[in-house]
Design an enzyme around this catalytic site. Structure first.
Site, mmCIF file in Angstrom:
data_model
loop_
_atom_site.group_PDB
_atom_site.id
_atom_site.type_symbol
_atom_site.label_atom_id
_atom_site.label_comp_id
_atom_site.label_asym_id
_atom_site.label_seq_id
_atom_site.Cartn_x
_atom_site.Cartn_y
_atom_site.Cartn_z
ATOM 1 N N HIS A 146 0.555 4.371 -2.612
ATOM 2 C CA HIS A 146 0.371 5.765 -2.195
ATOM 3 C C HIS A 146 1.554 6.636 -2.591
ATOM 4 C CE1 HIS A 146 -3.207 5.556 0.799
ATOM 5 N NE2 HIS A 146 -3.317 4.613 -0.119
ATOM 6 N N ARG A 183 0.823 -1.205 0.000
ATOM 7 C CA ARG A 183 0.000 0.000 0.000
ATOM 8 C C ARG A 183 0.862 1.262 0.000
ATOM 9 N NH1 ARG A 183 -3.999 2.722 4.158
ATOM 10 N NH2 ARG A 183 -5.522 3.567 2.687
#
Ligand code: HEM
Ligand SMILES: *[C@@H]1O[C@H](CO)[C@@H](O)[C@H](O)[C@H]1NC(C)=O
Ligand SMILES: *[C@@H]1O[C@H](CO)[C@@H](O)[C@H](O)[C@H]1NC(C)=O
Ligand SMILES: *[C@@H]1O[C@H](CO)[C@@H](O)[C@H](O)[C@H]1NC(C)=O
Length: 353
Positions: free
Chosen positions: A87, A83
């Site tokens: 991001h 993740r």
């Protein structure tokens, strides 16, 4: 072609080379063979699988020893790092800007301190710190934090049972990291499919890429606040989202009360196999077991449903498409060369080399 060492004069004069080269391509297609040769001459600027083959041939092995250890000691580092990479790439490109700490006493917060990044787990940052210090000890000043993040994300996907794909390298680290840039670039769990499609398109990613990359939700966890609306008051109707299976609804309501719940409670995004990187995520959507509204929406919307169905039916296809989509995501806004980037010594602190 190998990358030149950071202090080589070749590196410092070649940002102008790149500029001229792009103008040349633009102005004259007759010059394209020269341009192709020129591209090869400045090949250390292009991303490639062999980018560090001369300057740090053991880089993947070094990163791999850290990701392997992290996976054994604290498997949550996997979803955390994957993740983190997403991001990073969606804000200012894949340039490790997400790793930069807010400067002490600065009014301007860094990306990582933006609201949309507050749930990024410390284990992801820790993994990159460890990998970076090991790599620095063997190949000082050569490998970017952005490349280490891309390699680590791939490693964890594979360690969790997912595909192994080759990672292109050659990203430089960015120096810009501003919290105010984050919100507009990061999708929300209640984003509409229209918005998701548009957002991914602005990053050069197709609908197929978007559905495929969402398959990363086959591992990891989400906090109640990100799906609470679905449980109690879906789009202001005062009722739960009809696209939540009743048994799932019951169990989620037990761990996530409407008011005053524990903010630290998390629930698996893939409710069937939260630690296994497989295609069960898509199968869940078909039976209303998607956790986030943005997950379930992939099955409801007719533009995305056929893709979700296909990926759910064919694990091989999912693995192949996922590797390809990660390569595309890993190329968003990549910085090359000293003009826009640097090779940080410590990933949290810009101004290195
Ligand atoms: C399509 C739009 C997406 C939305 C709306 C979205 C949203 C979210 C949300 C709300 C969470 C839960 C965070 C928390 O509560 O701690 C989450 C977790 C996660 N997301 Fe996404 N995401 C999207 C796409 C992606 C993509 C493209 C990737 C990677 C390729 C990704 C990887 C992950 C992972 C691995 C987790 C689990 C993190 C953990 O357990 O620490 N997501 N996502
Ligand atoms: C590239 O340059 C070499 C000599 O430097 C030449 O032999 C070759 O034909 C060139 N290739 C192209 C595609 O122009
Ligand atoms: C990020 O913010 C800066 C100013 O704070 C702006 O110049 C820049 O264009 C923004 N980048 C993106 C991708 O929004
Ligand atoms: C549900 O949400 C709407 C709009 O946000 C609000 O007006 C309404 O009072 C809520 N209903 C309940 C039962 O909480």
């Amino acid at each position: 072609m190998s990358m030149s060492p950071p202090h080589s004069p070749r590196t410092s004069c070649s940002s102008s080379t790149i500029f001229i080269l792009s103008v040349a391509i633009f102005l004259s297609s007759a010059k394209s063979s020269d341009a192709a040769n020129a591209t090869r001459r400045v090949g250390h600027r292009q991303m490639s699988y062999e980018y560090y083959s001369k300057s740090c041939p053991q880089v993947e092995q070094l990163v791999g020893s850290v990701t392997g250890q992290q996976f054994r000691d604290s498997p949550i580092s996997g979803p955390a790092t994957i993740r983190l990479f997403f991001h990073d790439c969606f804000v200012e490109g894949c340039d490790a800007s997400i790793l930069i700490d807010t400067k002490l006493g600065s009014k301007e917060l860094a990306e990582k301190d933006a609201l949309d990044n507050k749930d990024l787990r410390p284990e992801g940052f820790e993994t990159i710190d460890k990998a970076k210090s090991l790599v620095e000890s063997k190949c000082p000043g050569v490998v970017s934090c952005a490349d280490i993040l891309a390699i680590a994300a791939r490693d964890f996907i594979h360690l969790a049972g997912g595909p192994y794909y080759q990672v292109k390298k050659g990203r430089w680290d960015g120096r810009i990291s501003t919290a105010s840039n984050v919100s507009a670039n990061i999708p929300k769990p209640d984003s509409t499919i229209d918005h998701l499609i548009t957002l991914f398109e602005t990053k050069g990613l197709t609908i197929e890429d978007m559905v495929t990359l969402s398959g990363a939700h086959t591992i990891g966890f989400a906090h109640c606040e990100h799906f609470l609306g679905r449980l109690y008051n879906y789009s202001g109707t005062g009722r739960p989202d009809p696209y939540v299976d009743p048994r799932l609804l019951k169990s989620l309501r037990m761990s996530c009360p409407e008011h005053g719940g524990n903010l630290d409670v998390i629930s698996p995004v893939d409710v069937t196999t939260p630690f296994l990187f497989d295609n069960a995520y898509y199968g869940n959507l078909a039976v209303r077991l998607g956790l986030l509204a943005s997950d379930e929406a992939l099955f409801i919307d007719l533009r995305t449903r056929p893709i979700a169905l296909e990926l759910g039916n064919d694990m091989g296809k999912f693995f192949q498409m996922f590797g390809a989509a990660m390569e595309k995501m890993g190329s968003i806004g990549v910085k090359r060369g000293r003009k826009h980037g640097e090779k940080r010594k410590v990933c949290r602190v810009p101004g290195g080399v």
